[in-house]
Motif scaffolding. Sequence first.
Motif, PDB file in Angstrom:
ATOM      1  N   SER A 271     -13.821 -27.573 -19.967  1.00 46.76           N
ATOM      2  CA  SER A 271     -14.987 -27.397 -20.223  1.00 46.76           C
ATOM      3  C   SER A 271     -14.772 -26.342 -21.088  1.00 46.76           C
ATOM      4  O   SER A 271     -14.487 -25.496 -21.214  1.00 46.76           O
ATOM      5  CB  SER A 271     -15.274 -27.356 -18.984  1.00 46.76           C
ATOM      6  OG  SER A 271     -14.822 -28.561 -18.293  1.00 46.76           O
ATOM      7  N   SER A 315     -19.854 -29.527 -21.412  1.00 46.61           N
ATOM      8  CA  SER A 315     -19.847 -30.416 -22.196  1.00 46.61           C
ATOM      9  C   SER A 315     -17.397 -29.955 -22.484  1.00 46.61           C
ATOM     10  O   SER A 315     -17.883 -29.180 -22.171  1.00 46.61           O
ATOM     11  CB  SER A 315     -19.791 -30.563 -23.527  1.00 46.61           C
ATOM     12  OG  SER A 315     -19.535 -28.964 -23.892  1.00 46.61           O
ATOM     13  N   ILE A 316     -17.582 -31.437 -22.482  1.00 48.08           N
ATOM     14  CA  ILE A 316     -16.177 -31.910 -21.881  1.00 48.08           C
ATOM     15  C   ILE A 316     -15.264 -31.419 -23.855  1.00 48.08           C
ATOM     16  O   ILE A 316     -15.956 -31.704 -24.735  1.00 48.08           O
ATOM     17  CB  ILE A 316     -15.442 -32.306 -22.043  1.00 48.08           C
ATOM     18  CG1 ILE A 316     -16.119 -33.245 -20.771  1.00 48.08           C
ATOM     19  CG2 ILE A 316     -13.495 -33.162 -22.274  1.00 48.08           C
ATOM     20  CD1 ILE A 316     -15.295 -32.016 -19.889  1.00 48.08           C
ATOM     21  N   GLY A 323     -10.587 -37.084 -23.393  1.00 47.66           N
ATOM     22  CA  GLY A 323     -11.321 -36.682 -22.360  1.00 47.66           C
ATOM     23  C   GLY A 323     -10.919 -36.486 -20.940  1.00 47.66           C
ATOM     24  O   GLY A 323     -10.076 -36.461 -20.817  1.00 47.66           O
ATOM     25  N   ASN A 330     -16.694 -30.853 -10.378  1.00 51.72           N
ATOM     26  CA  ASN A 330     -16.944 -29.918 -11.152  1.00 51.72           C
ATOM     27  C   ASN A 330     -17.577 -29.154 -10.872  1.00 51.72           C
ATOM     28  O   ASN A 330     -18.592 -29.071  -9.479  1.00 51.72           O
ATOM     29  CB  ASN A 330     -17.724 -30.969 -12.241  1.00 51.72           C
ATOM     30  CG  ASN A 330     -18.039 -30.474 -13.578  1.00 51.72           C
ATOM     31  OD1 ASN A 330     -17.671 -28.931 -13.689  1.00 51.72           O
ATOM     32  ND2 ASN A 330     -18.941 -31.227 -13.947  1.00 51.72           N
ATOM     33  N   LEU A 391     -17.580 -35.569 -12.201  1.00 46.11           N
ATOM     34  CA  LEU A 391     -17.699 -35.796 -13.882  1.00 46.11           C
ATOM     35  C   LEU A 391     -16.592 -37.475 -13.536  1.00 46.11           C
ATOM     36  O   LEU A 391     -15.540 -37.921 -13.211  1.00 46.11           O
ATOM     37  CB  LEU A 391     -16.220 -35.422 -14.380  1.00 46.11           C
ATOM     38  CG  LEU A 391     -17.465 -34.060 -15.129  1.00 46.11           C
ATOM     39  CD1 LEU A 391     -16.199 -32.822 -16.106  1.00 46.11           C
ATOM     40  CD2 LEU A 391     -19.236 -33.708 -16.008  1.00 46.11           C
ATOM     41  N   ASN A 392     -17.302 -38.523 -14.273  1.00 50.06           N
ATOM     42  CA  ASN A 392     -16.177 -39.598 -14.239  1.00 50.06           C
ATOM     43  C   ASN A 392     -16.258 -40.213 -16.103  1.00 50.06           C
ATOM     44  O   ASN A 392     -17.153 -41.142 -16.611  1.00 50.06           O
ATOM     45  CB  ASN A 392     -17.171 -41.220 -13.789  1.00 50.06           C
ATOM     46  CG  ASN A 392     -17.757 -40.816 -12.603  1.00 50.06           C
ATOM     47  OD1 ASN A 392     -16.487 -40.704 -11.554  1.00 50.06           O
ATOM     48  ND2 ASN A 392     -18.782 -40.097 -11.931  1.00 50.06           N
ATOM     49  N   ASN A 393     -14.960 -39.930 -16.677  1.00 46.37           N
ATOM     50  CA  ASN A 393     -14.485 -40.590 -17.456  1.00 46.37           C
ATOM     51  C   ASN A 393     -15.760 -40.121 -18.795  1.00 46.37           C
ATOM     52  O   ASN A 393     -16.016 -40.286 -19.898  1.00 46.37           O
ATOM     53  CB  ASN A 393     -14.744 -42.100 -17.584  1.00 46.37           C
ATOM     54  CG  ASN A 393     -13.925 -42.550 -18.822  1.00 46.37           C
ATOM     55  OD1 ASN A 393     -12.807 -41.936 -19.419  1.00 46.37           O
ATOM     56  ND2 ASN A 393     -14.337 -43.914 -19.397  1.00 46.37           N
ATOM     57  N   GLN A 394     -15.266 -38.322 -18.334  1.00 49.37           N
ATOM     58  CA  GLN A 394     -16.287 -38.034 -19.763  1.00 49.37           C
ATOM     59  C   GLN A 394     -15.813 -37.497 -20.607  1.00 49.37           C
ATOM     60  O   GLN A 394     -14.628 -37.580 -21.478  1.00 49.37           O
ATOM     61  CB  GLN A 394     -16.634 -36.850 -18.757  1.00 49.37           C
ATOM     62  CG  GLN A 394     -17.542 -35.814 -19.898  1.00 49.37           C
ATOM     63  CD  GLN A 394     -18.836 -36.174 -19.755  1.00 49.37           C
ATOM     64  OE1 GLN A 394     -19.322 -36.710 -18.790  1.00 49.37           O
ATOM     65  NE2 GLN A 394     -19.699 -36.165 -20.539  1.00 49.37           N
ATOM     66  N   ARG A 395     -16.670 -37.819 -21.858  1.00 53.53           N
ATOM     67  CA  ARG A 395     -16.405 -37.999 -23.240  1.00 53.53           C
ATOM     68  C   ARG A 395     -16.595 -36.587 -23.391  1.00 53.53           C
ATOM     69  O   ARG A 395     -17.124 -35.737 -23.019  1.00 53.53           O
ATOM     70  CB  ARG A 395     -16.925 -39.139 -24.010  1.00 53.53           C
ATOM     71  CG  ARG A 395     -16.445 -40.458 -23.627  1.00 53.53           C
ATOM     72  CD  ARG A 395     -15.330 -41.075 -23.951  1.00 53.53           C
ATOM     73  NE  ARG A 395     -14.705 -41.158 -22.581  1.00 53.53           N
ATOM     74  CZ  ARG A 395     -13.314 -41.086 -22.560  1.00 53.53           C
ATOM     75  NH1 ARG A 395     -12.314 -41.334 -23.682  1.00 53.53           N
ATOM     76  NH2 ARG A 395     -13.236 -40.807 -21.355  1.00 53.53           N
ATOM     77  N   SER A 399     -22.342 -33.272 -24.045  1.00 59.41           N
ATOM     78  CA  SER A 399     -23.607 -32.739 -23.354  1.00 59.41           C
ATOM     79  C   SER A 399     -23.821 -32.771 -21.818  1.00 59.41           C
ATOM     80  O   SER A 399     -24.132 -33.965 -21.938  1.00 59.41           O
ATOM     81  CB  SER A 399     -25.264 -32.002 -23.842  1.00 59.41           C
ATOM     82  OG  SER A 399     -24.244 -30.911 -25.043  1.00 59.41           O
ATOM     83  N   TYR A 400     -23.390 -32.945 -20.863  1.00 59.55           N
ATOM     84  CA  TYR A 400     -23.749 -33.499 -19.057  1.00 59.55           C
ATOM     85  C   TYR A 400     -23.932 -32.225 -18.531  1.00 59.55           C
ATOM     86  O   TYR A 400     -25.224 -33.313 -17.366  1.00 59.55           O
ATOM     87  CB  TYR A 400     -22.498 -33.723 -18.909  1.00 59.55           C
ATOM     88  CG  TYR A 400     -21.425 -33.168 -18.442  1.00 59.55           C
ATOM     89  CD1 TYR A 400     -21.708 -31.960 -17.480  1.00 59.55           C
ATOM     90  CD2 TYR A 400     -20.575 -31.897 -19.237  1.00 59.55           C
ATOM     91  CE1 TYR A 400     -21.207 -30.863 -16.802  1.00 59.55           C
ATOM     92  CE2 TYR A 400     -19.638 -31.112 -18.657  1.00 59.55           C
ATOM     93  CZ  TYR A 400     -20.103 -30.607 -17.759  1.00 59.55           C
ATOM     94  OH  TYR A 400     -18.428 -29.840 -17.572  1.00 59.55           O
TER      95      TYR A 400
END
Length: 615
Positions: A271, A315-316, A323, A330, A391-395, A399-400
Amino acid sequence: MATIDTLPPINVSGTNATLQVEILDDGNPEGIESWEVNIGYKPHVSDTWIWLEDIMDAGEGVIQQNVTGLYPNTQYDVMSKISNATGLAYGDIETFWTDAQLTFPSVSTLPAQNITYQSSELELLLLDDGDSSIVTQADTRFTYWSSDDQMETTTWSSTTEGQKSSLTISGLEPDTNYWFYAEVMSSAGQATGNTLSFKTLPDPNLIPIAFDSNEPDTLLIQNFVKSLQTDPNNPHNNQGIVTYMEKAGNLATLDSNDVLYSNIPGTIKASKIVSLIPNKKSNGEIKGFYELYKDARPDFIDTNDPNDLILLELSIYSTSNPGFDTASENSLKFWLFDDTNSVALNNCFNGKPLTLQQISSDSNEPNLIYPLWDIRKIIEKNGRQLPLEQLNNQRPNISYAFFELSTNKELLDINEDNKIDMNDYSLLLENLGKAGIFRSDIASEKGFGLPDGIVDVNDEVTFINEYNKRYPENPIPNPYAGFNEDFESGSIQEPFTSSGDAPWNIDSNPCSGNYCVKSGDISGNQISILQANINTTLQKISFCFKVSCELDYDSLLFYIDDVAAGMWSGQMDWEKVGFEITPGTHNFKWVYTKDESLTQGQDCVWIDNIELTTY
C-alpha cells in the motif's frame, strides 16, 4: 438365636468404606433375612438403622457392603444387626477413621520473561500439588490468548511441588497484548492460577525507522494489507508503507512540514499513502500532489500549507504486478513516541487532539461525514489498529480511501462548527438508535474516540460526561445516571450492610481498582451475608465475582428480592454477570454458605463493581 461379630471396615478412604459382618451362627436353618448397620458416634439399638442388603437365606460367613458419602478425617462407630425368624441379633461396635481429604492443588502464574515480537517465556510456581502425602508432582499447563484470539492451551507436563516451571510459546503477533494463566491438575483436582498479561515487541522488520529519542512528537502510521488466502503467488502479507511524522516547520501544529516517508526495502507491491496537499504552480494551477514515496514536504514556492492537518490518500502501489488478486484484510496501525508510557502517550503533540477522519469519496454522498477516531485511544484500547474495508481484487494506482489527520478537531464538535454546545448534543439525539456512518458516533464500549458503527447509549452518556467535565456550571442532566459501588472508599457503606455468622470485609484482591469485598471467615453450616435495599429506575444489575471454595457444597448465592438468581461454586477467577430488574425498590443479597465440613481453595468469595444501569 443368631450370633454375629461386627468386623473392622476395610478399603477406607476419605469418603468411602467397606463394612463387614461375620455371621457366627445363623440360629435358623432358613438363614439370615437382612443386614442393617448403625453408623455414627456411639450407636445405640434405639437409633435409626440403615438397611444395607437383603440377604435372604444367607448362611454363616462374612458379608461385605460398600458405603459412600462419608466425611473425610472423621471418626465413625459402626454396629451391625441381622434379622431372621428367631428375632434380632446385634454385633459389637467397631471404630474407624476416614482418611484426610486431599488438599486442593494451587499454582501461581509468574510474569512472562524473554519477550520478543513473536514469542514469550511463560513461568509458573507449583505451590501445592494437592496430594503431598502421596506424591510430590502434578501436571501443569498454560492457557493464553489475545483480544482477537481464541484461547490456546499448551500440553500438560509434570512439575515438582515447590518448583518453578517455564515454557516458551511462539507464533505470537507483534506489538500485541496477551493474557495467560497457569493450570494444575492432580489426583486431588484441578485449579487455575492468577491471570497476568504481557505485550509482544513491535516487529523490527515492519518499523524500519527508529524514533528519535530527542523528538517526542512523533507518529508512525502503517497500512497493513493481509491476504485472506494462503497463496505463494501473492506475497503481500503484512507488507505496507510507513509514514513518519516529525515536528518541523511550524512547531505549534502538525502540518505538511511534518511528513516524511520511508519505504520497506525489497517489496514489490504494497500500500502507499499519498498526501493530498496540492503542489501548485505560481499561477495557481495544480501540478500534482505530494506522494509519500518521496520527501513530501512542500517546496519553497508552495503557499498552500494547511497548517493544521494532513490529508492522506490510500491506494495500491505496484510497479510489476497487477494488484492484490485475492480478498485482503486492510487496516492502519499507529505508533507514538514511547507510547507504552501513558504519560508520554497523552503528552505527545503538546496534549492536543490527535484524530483521524475518513473523507467521503462517494460521488452519490459527497456530504457524508465520517466519525472521528482518537489515535491515542486506537493505540491504547484497540491494539493500535484501525480496521478498514476489505480489499477485493484491488487494482493499483486507484484511490480507495481518503483521510484527514488533525491536531485541532474535537470529538464533541459533532456539527463541526468549531465550538461545543447543545447543538452538538441535539444532532446526536437526532441520530440516536441509528446504525451506519454518523459523526455522532463518538464512542463504544471500548471507550471515547472509538466509534462502533451505531449511535447508541454509549455515545449519549459519553457526550454528557465529557460535556459536563468541560462545563460543570451548566451540566446536561444524565437520564442514565446509574448506581456504582466499587468499594474504593475502603469501607462498606450504605446502602450495603453485612450480617450472618461473620461479616463481609474490605479486601485488596479486586477485579479492578484497589479494593473489593470478601466474605466473612465462616465454618461448617454457617453463612456470611452482604445485602442492600435500593430504589431505582434502572433495568439491570451487574457485578464482578470470584469464588474459591468446595465445588457443589460451598457456594456464592445471589438473590433479588429473596428469589435466587445465581449460584457459583468451586474455583472461578473474576467474572462479570448481569441480571434484568424492574424499576422500583429491590433487595439485593449476596450469601456465602458452607455445608457441614471440608474446606477447599481459599474458602471464601469476593464481590466488586456492583452497578445498576439502563441496559
